[in-house]
Every structure is written in structure tokens, then in C-alpha cells.
Design a protein around this motif. Structure first.
Motif, PDB file in Angstrom:
ATOM      1  N   PHE A  49      12.437  10.642  10.990  1.00 24.38           N
ATOM      2  CA  PHE A  49      12.345  10.953  12.290  1.00 24.38           C
ATOM      3  C   PHE A  49      10.950  10.350  12.753  1.00 24.38           C
ATOM      4  O   PHE A  49       9.966  10.683  12.300  1.00 24.38           O
ATOM      5  N   ASN A  50      11.212   9.129  13.603  1.00 19.49           N
ATOM      6  CA  ASN A  50      10.007   8.403  13.985  1.00 19.49           C
ATOM      7  C   ASN A  50       9.534   9.105  15.345  1.00 19.49           C
ATOM      8  O   ASN A  50      10.381   8.740  16.462  1.00 19.49           O
ATOM      9  N   LYS A  51       8.742   9.762  15.600  1.00 19.06           N
ATOM     10  CA  LYS A  51       7.994  10.504  16.791  1.00 19.06           C
ATOM     11  C   LYS A  51       6.777   9.663  17.341  1.00 19.06           C
ATOM     12  O   LYS A  51       5.886   9.695  16.589  1.00 19.06           O
ATOM     13  N   THR A  52       6.747   9.483  18.579  1.00 18.17           N
ATOM     14  CA  THR A  52       5.765   8.745  19.426  1.00 18.17           C
ATOM     15  C   THR A  52       5.277   9.705  20.506  1.00 18.17           C
ATOM     16  O   THR A  52       6.238   9.889  21.398  1.00 18.17           O
ATOM     17  N   PHE A  53       4.004   9.983  20.703  1.00 19.08           N
ATOM     18  CA  PHE A  53       3.487  10.686  21.836  1.00 19.08           C
ATOM     19  C   PHE A  53       2.714   9.437  22.618  1.00 19.08           C
ATOM     20  O   PHE A  53       1.579   9.096  22.005  1.00 19.08           O
ATOM     21  N   ASP A  54       2.947   9.605  23.906  1.00 15.28           N
ATOM     22  CA  ASP A  54       2.111   8.493  24.627  1.00 15.28           C
ATOM     23  C   ASP A  54       1.915   9.058  26.041  1.00 15.28           C
ATOM     24  O   ASP A  54       2.762   9.222  26.829  1.00 15.28           O
ATOM     25  N   SER A  55       0.693   9.382  26.226  1.00 10.49           N
ATOM     26  CA  SER A  55       0.250  10.146  27.559  1.00 10.49           C
ATOM     27  C   SER A  55       1.240  10.906  28.255  1.00 10.49           C
ATOM     28  O   SER A  55       1.823  11.041  29.358  1.00 10.49           O
ATOM     29  N   GLY A  56       1.686  11.976  27.487  1.00  8.96           N
ATOM     30  CA  GLY A  56       2.604  12.983  28.022  1.00  8.96           C
ATOM     31  C   GLY A  56       4.068  12.526  27.674  1.00  8.96           C
ATOM     32  O   GLY A  56       4.812  13.550  27.855  1.00  8.96           O
ATOM     33  N   ASP A  57       4.377  11.335  27.406  1.00  7.33           N
ATOM     34  CA  ASP A  57       5.617  10.805  27.102  1.00  7.33           C
ATOM     35  C   ASP A  57       5.807  11.202  25.595  1.00  7.33           C
ATOM     36  O   ASP A  57       5.039  11.109  24.780  1.00  7.33           O
ATOM     37  N   PHE A  58       7.398  11.537  25.114  1.00 12.61           N
ATOM     38  CA  PHE A  58       7.580  11.847  23.920  1.00 12.61           C
ATOM     39  C   PHE A  58       8.781  10.826  23.744  1.00 12.61           C
ATOM     40  O   PHE A  58      10.056  10.969  24.489  1.00 12.61           O
ATOM     41  N   ASP A  59       9.002  10.038  22.682  1.00  9.44           N
ATOM     42  CA  ASP A  59      10.019   9.389  22.013  1.00  9.44           C
ATOM     43  C   ASP A  59      10.307   9.520  20.824  1.00  9.44           C
ATOM     44  O   ASP A  59       9.433   9.789  19.808  1.00  9.44           O
TER      45      ASP A  59
ATOM     46  N   GLY B 228      19.795   3.109   9.676  1.00  6.65           N
ATOM     47  CA  GLY B 228      20.529   3.088  11.312  1.00  6.65           C
ATOM     48  C   GLY B 228      19.694   3.551  12.101  1.00  6.65           C
ATOM     49  O   GLY B 228      18.413   4.374  11.725  1.00  6.65           O
ATOM     50  N   GLY B 229      19.427   3.326  13.518  1.00  3.48           N
ATOM     51  CA  GLY B 229      18.424   4.033  14.651  1.00  3.48           C
ATOM     52  C   GLY B 229      19.169   4.785  15.669  1.00  3.48           C
ATOM     53  O   GLY B 229      20.204   3.994  16.339  1.00  3.48           O
ATOM     54  N   ILE B 230      18.750   5.902  15.751  1.00  3.23           N
ATOM     55  CA  ILE B 230      19.604   6.597  17.176  1.00  3.23           C
ATOM     56  C   ILE B 230      18.536   7.300  17.941  1.00  3.23           C
ATOM     57  O   ILE B 230      17.794   8.091  17.409  1.00  3.23           O
ATOM     58  N   PRO B 231      18.231   6.651  18.873  1.00  4.97           N
ATOM     59  CA  PRO B 231      17.243   6.982  19.803  1.00  4.97           C
ATOM     60  C   PRO B 231      17.824   8.537  20.673  1.00  4.97           C
ATOM     61  O   PRO B 231      18.684   8.405  20.854  1.00  4.97           O
ATOM     62  N   VAL B 232      16.941   9.288  20.459  1.00  8.80           N
ATOM     63  CA  VAL B 232      17.113  10.637  21.063  1.00  8.80           C
ATOM     64  C   VAL B 232      17.164  10.483  22.628  1.00  8.80           C
ATOM     65  O   VAL B 232      18.114  11.170  23.427  1.00  8.80           O
ATOM     66  N   SER B 233      16.396   9.770  23.218  1.00 10.86           N
ATOM     67  CA  SER B 233      16.539   9.548  24.597  1.00 10.86           C
ATOM     68  C   SER B 233      16.711   7.959  24.798  1.00 10.86           C
ATOM     69  O   SER B 233      15.808   7.321  24.383  1.00 10.86           O
ATOM     70  N   ARG B 234      17.434   7.605  25.340  1.00 13.48           N
ATOM     71  CA  ARG B 234      18.185   6.243  25.864  1.00 13.48           C
ATOM     72  C   ARG B 234      17.325   5.696  26.819  1.00 13.48           C
ATOM     73  O   ARG B 234      18.132   5.171  27.792  1.00 13.48           O
ATOM     74  N   GLU B 235      16.172   5.868  27.257  1.00 11.61           N
ATOM     75  CA  GLU B 235      15.388   5.186  28.266  1.00 11.61           C
ATOM     76  C   GLU B 235      15.425   3.569  28.220  1.00 11.61           C
ATOM     77  O   GLU B 235      15.792   3.157  29.581  1.00 11.61           O
ATOM     78  N   ASN B 236      15.332   2.938  27.147  1.00 10.54           N
ATOM     79  CA  ASN B 236      15.016   1.747  27.040  1.00 10.54           C
ATOM     80  C   ASN B 236      16.050   0.959  26.070  1.00 10.54           C
ATOM     81  O   ASN B 236      16.328  -0.422  25.982  1.00 10.54           O
ATOM     82  N   GLN B 237      16.427   1.801  24.988  1.00  6.60           N
ATOM     83  CA  GLN B 237      17.237   1.107  24.065  1.00  6.60           C
ATOM     84  C   GLN B 237      18.494   2.125  23.457  1.00  6.60           C
ATOM     85  O   GLN B 237      18.456   3.262  23.720  1.00  6.60           O
ATOM     86  N   ARG B 238      19.325   1.276  23.114  1.00 10.88           N
ATOM     87  CA  ARG B 238      20.568   1.903  22.452  1.00 10.88           C
ATOM     88  C   ARG B 238      20.583   2.177  20.901  1.00 10.88           C
ATOM     89  O   ARG B 238      19.607   2.464  20.390  1.00 10.88           O
TER      90      ARG B 238
END
Length: 284
Positions: free
Chosen positions: A229-239, A260-270
Motif C-alpha cells: 500500500f503506497n500512500k502519499t500525503f501532499d499538502s492535504g491531498d492523499f493518494d 500490479g498497480g491499482i490506484p484508489v483514486s483515478r485522478e491522473n492514472q489508471r
């Protein structure tokens, strides 16, 4: 008939049967765990290493260990596909100290009629150098801890290569805590800030990563299945990207990792995929 000649194969068969029964009965201790932990110094605990955000060197590294990695990945973005390629070399010049040099590349291909000039240019992303020191290794607790530092010299893309050559720097201190539960289950936390400095604007941008992983290692082998689970916090944003994975031994010192890679939020990538080829030259 020679009784001694007849008795000998019977005794050998009985002995081998007894040994097999004993090994089967004592599967509590993985044969591979014994190979890693029991016969060499200093102390070292076998941990399953995540395949995408990998470690600089094994936790509790022993002097002389070394490893080559080749990685290939594909990410489906909204307007283009990106292809990752990396080559890295890691080694242990002293007990519990790991060093690494990595060259990561990214290549881009437009999709759905996107103009090539509107997507990023192909590039050698950076020159990465890193160090990791295991400051705590406990075989009775099956736990290891390490601190490390990655320095990333960010390079200009191929479209503007050399103008400038180094456009920025990323400072990335990190902490690793790993625990094996019993003989087969493994957990690991890898966390730290990434501070990016842009040399042209003199600005800094900080994100914080928390990467957690869980693996099941098959008894007596280096093969495992697991998840990152790769999690990134960026100025209030969470990916967060979920990365199911498996590692298979091909021969004694060659392994392949499939991610395999499955983004939880598909803002920029699938979806994405990644393959890592791992070669460990033998050491004394």
C-alpha cells in the motif's frame, strides 16, 4: 543369500524415511529461514522485501552481499502511457550497511490522439544514490529496524537535456520497521518525507510517504505473494496505490517479481504493472 547386503538397503530406506518424517514434522522452522539466520554472523532476520518500493539492501545486511535489479513498468495515464525502466546495483561494504546506485528512466507514448508535444518528454529521471543502516536486529523477536537516506539528482528531460543538466534535488530520509510473524507471514513499514528542491526557482516542495506491505512466504523457499500500500500525503491531498505482487525463484540466485498497480483514486492514472528481475551474485 548375503544377509548383510540385504540389510543395508533396508536400513538406508528406514533412515531416509525417518529423516523425511522428521523434516515434515519440523516444518515449523522454514528451511530457508535456517539458511539465512542460523549459520552465519552477525545476526540477521529473514524478511520479505516489497517489490515496488524496495529496500536499499536486506535488513541486517552482511558484508559482501550484493544484488543487481532490472525493472520494467507500464502505467496507463489518462492522456498517455508511461513506460518505466530502471537499473540498480546494491551492495553491503560492511555488516548492516547497504549502499545503492540507481538509474531510473521514463518513456512516454501518447494515446487517444493526444499531441506528443503536450505530454512529458522521455528522460533519465535522476541519478539516485542511497545508504541504509540496520540499527536493530533481533532474531528472537523476528524484528529489524533501519534508517536510511536517498539523494536524487533530478535531470532535465531529453528534450532539454543539459539545459541545465541537474535541475533539482530530492532529499529523502526514511525509516524501516519489519516484523515476521511465525515463519511465513511478514509485515513492513517504510516511511519518510520527500523534500524536492527546484534549482531554478529555489523553491521546496515536501510530500510524505507511508508504505506498508504484507507478505506470505512459502515455506522453505524465497517465493512469496503479498501486497503493498503506497500512500502519499501532499499538502492535504492523499493518494494511494494498491500493489498486489508475487516473487518467484527462477534459479538459485535469480528471481523475478511481478507487481500490479491499482490506484484508489483515478485522478491522473489508471492501472499499472511492473516487473523486477533480481540477480544476487554469490558472496563469501
Amino acid at each position: 543369500m548375503n544377509i548383510k547386503k540385504l540389510a543395508m538397503p533396508i536400513l538406508l530406506l528406514a533412515s531416509s524415511t525417518y529423516t523425511y518424517a522428521q523434516i515434515t514434522k519440523s516444518q515449523k522452522d522454514s528451511l530457508y529461514i535456517q539458511q539465512v539466520e542460523d549459520y552465519k554472523e552477525p545476526a540477521k532476520v529473514l524478511h520479505a522485501e516489497p517489490l515496488y518500493i524496495d529496500l536499499i539492501r536486506d535488513l541486517g545486511a552482511r558484508k559482501g552481499e550484493r544484488e543487481w535489479n532490472l525493472g520494467l513498468g507500464l502505467t496507463d495515464n489518462l492522456r498517455f502511457d508511461s513506460y518505466e525502466a530502471l537499473i540498480e546495483y546494491e551492495w553491503a561494504p560492511a555488516d548492516r550497511l547497504g549502499l545503492e546506485v540507481e538509474l531510473p528512466f521514463t518513456f512516454y507514448s501518447p494515446v487517444n490522439g493526444t499531441e506528443r508535444d503536450s505530454i512529458p518528454s522521455n528522460q533519465l529521471n535522476s541519478i539516485k544514490v542511497a545508504a541504509q543502516w540496520s540499527f536493530f536486529v533481533s532474531e528472537p523477536m523476528a524484528t529489524s529496524m533501519a534508517v536510511g537516506y536517498i539523494n536524487e539528482f533530478e535531470l532535465s528531460d531529453f528534450r532539454n537535456f543539459g539545459d541545465p543538466f541537474i535541475r533539482g534535488n530530492v532529499y529523502n530520509p526514511f525509516l524501516v520497521v519489519a516484523k515476521r510473524w511465525g515463519n511465513n507471514f511478514h509485515s513492513l513499514i517504510y516511511t519518510g518525507p520527500m523534500i524536492e528542491q527546484n534549482f531554478s526557482t529555489h523553491k521546496f516542495h515536501t510530500t510524505y510517504d507511508i508504505n506498508t506491505s504484507f507478505h506470505y512466504m512459502i515455506t522453505g523457499t524465497r517465493n512469496f505473494i503479498g501486497i503493498e500500500f503506497n500512500k502519499t500525503f501532499d499538502s492535504g491531498d492523499f493518494d494511494m496505490t494498491v500493489r498486489p505482487q508475487m516473487r518467484l525463484g527462477i534459479v538459485d540466485n535469480l528471481m523475478i517479481g511481478i507487481v500490479g498497480g491499482i490506484p484508489v483514486s483515478r485522478e491522473n492514472q489508471r492501472l499499472s504493472s511492473f516487473i523486477r528481475l533480481i540477480w544476487e551474485p554469490k558472496h563469501k
